[in-house]
Every structure is written in structure tokens, then in C-alpha cells.
Write a protein that holds these residues in place. Sequence first.
Motif, short mmCIF file in Angstrom:
data_model
loop_
_atom_site.label_atom_id
_atom_site.label_comp_id
_atom_site.label_asym_id
_atom_site.label_seq_id
_atom_site.Cartn_x
_atom_site.Cartn_y
_atom_site.Cartn_z
N ALA A 204 -56.00 21.84 -64.12
CA ALA A 204 -56.95 21.01 -63.67
C ALA A 204 -58.21 21.34 -64.00
O ALA A 204 -59.08 20.49 -64.70
CB ALA A 204 -56.86 20.72 -62.14
N ALA B 183 -60.74 19.71 -66.98
CA ALA B 183 -62.11 19.37 -66.51
C ALA B 183 -62.91 20.00 -67.24
O ALA B 183 -64.32 19.24 -68.00
CB ALA B 183 -62.37 19.79 -65.02
N ARG C 250 -71.45 14.78 -63.19
CA ARG C 250 -71.48 14.87 -61.83
C ARG C 250 -70.11 14.07 -61.43
O ARG C 250 -69.40 14.48 -60.40
CB ARG C 250 -72.72 13.91 -61.33
N ALA C 251 -69.68 13.24 -62.31
CA ALA C 251 -68.26 12.22 -61.83
C ALA C 251 -67.21 13.12 -61.88
O ALA C 251 -66.17 13.46 -61.17
CB ALA C 251 -68.26 11.20 -62.53
N ILE C 252 -67.38 14.19 -63.32
CA ILE C 252 -66.10 15.02 -63.59
C ILE C 252 -65.94 15.98 -62.38
O ILE C 252 -64.71 16.41 -61.79
CB ILE C 252 -66.19 15.55 -64.81
N ARG D 13 -67.10 16.21 -59.40
CA ARG D 13 -66.74 15.59 -57.92
C ARG D 13 -65.20 15.40 -57.94
O ARG D 13 -64.50 15.83 -56.99
CB ARG D 13 -67.69 14.23 -57.51
N THR D 14 -64.85 14.86 -58.93
CA THR D 14 -63.28 14.35 -58.96
C THR D 14 -62.38 15.87 -59.08
O THR D 14 -61.56 15.64 -58.37
CB THR D 14 -62.87 13.42 -60.37
N LEU D 15 -63.02 16.66 -60.01
CA LEU D 15 -62.18 17.86 -59.93
C LEU D 15 -62.13 18.73 -58.68
O LEU D 15 -61.22 19.22 -58.15
CB LEU D 15 -63.08 18.88 -61.02
N ILE E 259 -62.32 17.31 -55.50
CA ILE E 259 -61.52 16.68 -54.76
C ILE E 259 -60.10 16.81 -55.02
O ILE E 259 -59.17 17.16 -54.31
CB ILE E 259 -61.67 15.13 -54.80
N GLY E 260 -59.58 16.93 -56.41
CA GLY E 260 -58.33 17.27 -56.91
C GLY E 260 -57.98 18.67 -56.28
O GLY E 260 -56.89 19.04 -56.05
#
Length: 88
Positions: free
Chosen positions: A33, A37, A49-51, A53-55, A57-58
Motif C-alpha cells: 500500500a 501510494a 492530501r487525498a492520497i 488520507r486514504t493511505l 485509513i487503509g
Amino acid sequence: MPELSTFVLTSTAVAVIGISLGVMLPAVAMGWAVSRAMDALARQPEAERAIMRTLFIGLAMIESLAIYVLVVVLIILFRNPLLEYLIS
């Protein structure tokens, strides 16, 4: 009593194998992951920022799998219902 010591040894060996697999596989998933990313950040730095944040959470979800494995293995080691059956 030899069957009791064999049972304890077997359950301990299974717990060690379970925790080793339960930690190795999420670790591989985390590495994969993070690698993906970083690749996405290299391609689109403006979406950092979006990447990220998603990283995160994952990664938290993947880490929770390892924690669940640890809890189950500790329950098997310290509160094994079959052990009480063999003792009585």
C-alpha cells in the motif's frame, strides 16, 4: 498426563504459526500500500492530501487485522476451553 503436555505443546506451536502468518501478511499488505501510494504521489503531487488520507485509513484497517490475530492467539493460549476438558 502425556496427552496434556502434547496438547499444550501443539496449541502453542499453532499459536506461534498463527501469529507469524497474522503479522507477516498484513506487513506485506502495508508495504504494498505504501509503495502504491508513493507511486501515486509521484504521478500526481497535487493530490497529496487525498492520497495520504486514504493511505492512512487503509493502513489503520490493515493494522487492525494484525491486532485481531494477536487477540485471538492470546485467547487460544491463555483461555483454551479444550484444556479444561483434558484436565477434568
